[in-house]
Design an enzyme around this catalytic site. Sequence first.
Site, PDB file in Angstrom:
ATOM      1  N   ARG A 282      -5.044  -2.094   9.900  1.00 40.42           N
ATOM      2  CA  ARG A 282      -4.950  -3.383   9.740  1.00 40.42           C
ATOM      3  C   ARG A 282      -4.872  -3.969  10.915  1.00 40.42           C
ATOM      4  O   ARG A 282      -5.763  -3.679  11.847  1.00 40.42           O
ATOM      5  CB  ARG A 282      -3.840  -4.101   8.599  1.00 40.42           C
ATOM      6  CG  ARG A 282      -4.162  -3.643   7.225  1.00 40.42           C
ATOM      7  CD  ARG A 282      -3.187  -4.229   6.264  1.00 40.42           C
ATOM      8  NE  ARG A 282      -1.933  -3.775   6.528  1.00 40.42           N
ATOM      9  CZ  ARG A 282      -0.871  -4.451   5.556  1.00 40.42           C
ATOM     10  NH1 ARG A 282      -1.110  -5.226   4.462  1.00 40.42           N
ATOM     11  NH2 ARG A 282       0.238  -3.976   5.723  1.00 40.42           N
TER      12      ARG A 282
ATOM     13  N   ASP B 143       3.779  -0.932  12.062  1.00 38.91           N
ATOM     14  CA  ASP B 143       3.842  -2.468  12.707  1.00 38.91           C
ATOM     15  C   ASP B 143       4.839  -3.298  12.187  1.00 38.91           C
ATOM     16  O   ASP B 143       4.990  -4.335  12.172  1.00 38.91           O
ATOM     17  CB  ASP B 143       2.257  -3.021  12.188  1.00 38.91           C
ATOM     18  CG  ASP B 143       2.362  -3.207  10.600  1.00 38.91           C
ATOM     19  OD1 ASP B 143       3.173  -2.593  10.108  1.00 38.91           O
ATOM     20  OD2 ASP B 143       1.353  -3.922  10.084  1.00 38.91           O
TER      21      ASP B 143
ATOM     22  N   ASP C 251       5.556  -5.103   5.589  1.00 38.30           N
ATOM     23  CA  ASP C 251       5.844  -6.218   6.060  1.00 38.30           C
ATOM     24  C   ASP C 251       5.939  -7.269   5.046  1.00 38.30           C
ATOM     25  O   ASP C 251       7.070  -8.112   4.820  1.00 38.30           O
ATOM     26  CB  ASP C 251       4.910  -6.848   7.321  1.00 38.30           C
ATOM     27  CG  ASP C 251       5.126  -8.022   7.647  1.00 38.30           C
ATOM     28  OD1 ASP C 251       6.250  -8.213   8.450  1.00 38.30           O
ATOM     29  OD2 ASP C 251       4.476  -8.899   7.539  1.00 38.30           O
TER      30      ASP C 251
ATOM     31  N   ARG D 222       0.461  -4.721  -5.782  1.00 43.38           N
ATOM     32  CA  ARG D 222       0.564  -5.935  -5.115  1.00 43.38           C
ATOM     33  C   ARG D 222       0.911  -6.754  -6.204  1.00 43.38           C
ATOM     34  O   ARG D 222       0.587  -6.483  -7.545  1.00 43.38           O
ATOM     35  CB  ARG D 222      -0.401  -6.263  -4.333  1.00 43.38           C
ATOM     36  CG  ARG D 222      -0.942  -5.262  -3.300  1.00 43.38           C
ATOM     37  CD  ARG D 222      -1.731  -5.786  -1.958  1.00 43.38           C
ATOM     38  NE  ARG D 222      -1.140  -5.259  -0.688  1.00 43.38           N
ATOM     39  CZ  ARG D 222      -1.895  -4.032  -0.181  1.00 43.38           C
ATOM     40  NH1 ARG D 222      -2.671  -3.427  -0.961  1.00 43.38           N
ATOM     41  NH2 ARG D 222      -1.283  -3.586   0.802  1.00 43.38           N
TER      42      ARG D 222
ATOM     43  N   GLY E   7       0.875  -1.285   0.006  1.00 45.07           N
ATOM     44  CA  GLY E   7       0.138   0.114  -0.032  1.00 45.07           C
ATOM     45  C   GLY E   7       0.902   1.305   0.037  1.00 45.07           C
ATOM     46  O   GLY E   7       2.007   1.159   0.775  1.00 45.07           O
TER      47      GLY E   7
ATOM     48  N   ASP F 259       0.875   1.753   9.068  1.00 49.99           N
ATOM     49  CA  ASP F 259       0.423   1.036  10.308  1.00 49.99           C
ATOM     50  C   ASP F 259       1.453   0.971  11.365  1.00 49.99           C
ATOM     51  O   ASP F 259       1.053   0.432  12.428  1.00 49.99           O
ATOM     52  CB  ASP F 259       0.154  -0.451   9.719  1.00 49.99           C
ATOM     53  CG  ASP F 259      -1.028  -0.551   8.894  1.00 49.99           C
ATOM     54  OD1 ASP F 259      -1.509   0.274   8.576  1.00 49.99           O
ATOM     55  OD2 ASP F 259      -0.898  -1.614   7.988  1.00 49.99           O
TER      56      ASP F 259
ATOM     57  N   THR G 292       4.744   2.412   5.659  1.00 46.45           N
ATOM     58  CA  THR G 292       3.346   1.759   5.961  1.00 46.45           C
ATOM     59  C   THR G 292       2.794   2.618   6.812  1.00 46.45           C
ATOM     60  O   THR G 292       3.614   3.289   7.810  1.00 46.45           O
ATOM     61  CB  THR G 292       3.331   0.398   6.527  1.00 46.45           C
ATOM     62  OG1 THR G 292       2.093   0.413   6.804  1.00 46.45           O
ATOM     63  CG2 THR G 292       4.145   0.094   7.399  1.00 46.45           C
TER      64      THR G 292
HETATM   65  P1  ADP Z   1       2.796  -4.655   2.305  1.00 43.13           P
HETATM   66  O1  ADP Z   1       4.229  -4.552   1.892  1.00 43.13           O
HETATM   67  O2  ADP Z   1       2.400  -3.241   2.562  1.00 43.13           O
HETATM   68  O3  ADP Z   1       2.650  -5.401   3.705  1.00 43.13           O
HETATM   69  P2  ADP Z   1       1.815  -6.571   0.825  1.00 43.13           P
HETATM   70  O4  ADP Z   1       1.653  -7.610   2.079  1.00 43.13           O
HETATM   71  O5  ADP Z   1       0.475  -6.878  -0.015  1.00 43.13           O
HETATM   72  O6  ADP Z   1       1.823  -5.173   1.355  1.00 43.13           O
HETATM   73  O7  ADP Z   1       3.099  -7.160   0.123  1.00 43.13           O
HETATM   74  C1  ADP Z   1       3.381  -6.251  -1.127  1.00 43.13           C
HETATM   75  C2  ADP Z   1       3.766  -7.455  -2.145  1.00 43.13           C
HETATM   76  O8  ADP Z   1       5.032  -8.234  -1.634  1.00 43.13           O
HETATM   77  C3  ADP Z   1       2.984  -8.600  -2.369  1.00 43.13           C
HETATM   78  O9  ADP Z   1       1.976  -8.272  -3.501  1.00 43.13           O
HETATM   79  C4  ADP Z   1       4.053  -9.476  -2.926  1.00 43.13           C
HETATM   80  O10 ADP Z   1       4.472  -9.264  -4.274  1.00 43.13           O
HETATM   81  C5  ADP Z   1       4.940  -9.357  -2.190  1.00 43.13           C
HETATM   82  N1  ADP Z   1       5.135 -10.210  -0.718  1.00 43.13           N
HETATM   83  C6  ADP Z   1       4.435 -10.221   0.290  1.00 43.13           C
HETATM   84  N2  ADP Z   1       4.297 -11.144   0.889  1.00 43.13           N
HETATM   85  C7  ADP Z   1       5.365 -11.935   0.474  1.00 43.13           C
HETATM   86  C8  ADP Z   1       5.980 -13.481   0.770  1.00 43.13           C
HETATM   87  N3  ADP Z   1       5.534 -14.098   2.006  1.00 43.13           N
HETATM   88  N4  ADP Z   1       6.760 -13.980  -0.385  1.00 43.13           N
HETATM   89  C9  ADP Z   1       6.923 -13.258  -1.268  1.00 43.13           C
HETATM   90  N5  ADP Z   1       6.590 -11.922  -1.649  1.00 43.13           N
HETATM   91  C10 ADP Z   1       5.737 -11.439  -0.843  1.00 43.13           C
END
Ligand code: ADP
Length: 321
Positions: A174, A132, A105, A74, A13, A130, A128
């Site tokens: 979240r 977090d 994260d 994403r 995000g 958040d 982020t």
């Molecule tokens: P944020 O980074 O804000 O937590 P997301 O959890 O949506 O947002 O993660 C962003 C992108 O990072 C995902 O769309 C994916 O491409 C990648 N990603 C997230 N978690 C993993 C994971 N466990 N393994 C590999 N890529 C990941």
Amino acid sequence: MKIKRIAVLTSGGDSPGMNCAVRSVVRFAHWKGIEIFGVMHGYRGLISEEFIPLGPRDVSNIISRGGTILKAARCEEFYEKEGREKAYKNLISRNIDGLIVIGGDGSFHGALLLHQEFGFPVVGIPGTIDNDINGTQRTLGFDTALNTAMSAIDKIKDTATSMDRIFLIEVMGRLSSAIAVFSALAGGAEDVIIPGERTDLKNMIEKIEEGRKKGKKSWIIIVAEGAGKAEEFAREFRKYISDVRVTVIGHLQRGGGPSAFDRILGALMGQAAVQALLEGKHCHAIGWRNDDVIVYKLQEAIKPQDRGKISFYHQLIHILT
Ligand code: ADP
């Protein structure tokens, strides 16, 4: 290994301050004689080869803008090893020596895998709202989002007070309680509902009724989105009290020009990320602790957040009324 080319992307995000970090990465890298590429749309752009060369003038006039000029996205493919391998090959074929990932994260998890599977140097900047990410006291965008939530609470409070109403205000975050607890403190709310804690609605309702008998007619309760929908809590409240209103602040909290703090944090973290790569720190995160930038292991940053911090939030709630 001498670092000559770096790529930077924003992922997950968007959050206010991401542009400030991109600007800082580009300008500091340029000053160090490093070529820099922006990757559009986060990991998606790494796979579909959306690389754009960036110079100091390309990041003019973005310091005050919310969102991210590199777009955030994403990417399902990056969850799979084949997707990450494509990304790795695209980086290597451009002779890029390091990647700076600005995100939350999930984005940090992806960066860690890129390093563990292919040895590619990565540094994460926590972007982020958040707040977090483990190991850092601040993430980029949290301060701005908190101030937006506080301003909204101030405005709603005017109506709550004038009309003697109870308001439930849902804020973002979240599963994190950070925006909820701190905006409740800063906005002078009476109570807060956060995830991870059984909410004693009956007790809250009793407190409101007692307050009403003593002449306190308005009441503001902040609901962290991770605790449940404010509208659902309101339904419970309405069984006992009329005039309960709900406001969901929503995406207003993600946008807007970054606060002074987030602008400076972005600048300092961007600089530190480039410096970390130059110093051979190839699987690290940038954080903020005790009023200073820190560089620490990415593995540490993706651990679940320290329980101490969470119980500290819970204690703060008792200050409210
Ligand atoms: P944020 O980074 O804000 O937590 P997301 O959890 O949506 O947002 O993660 C962003 C992108 O990072 C995902 O769309 C994916 O491409 C990648 N990603 C997230 N978690 C993993 C994971 N466990 N393994 C590999 N890529 C990941």
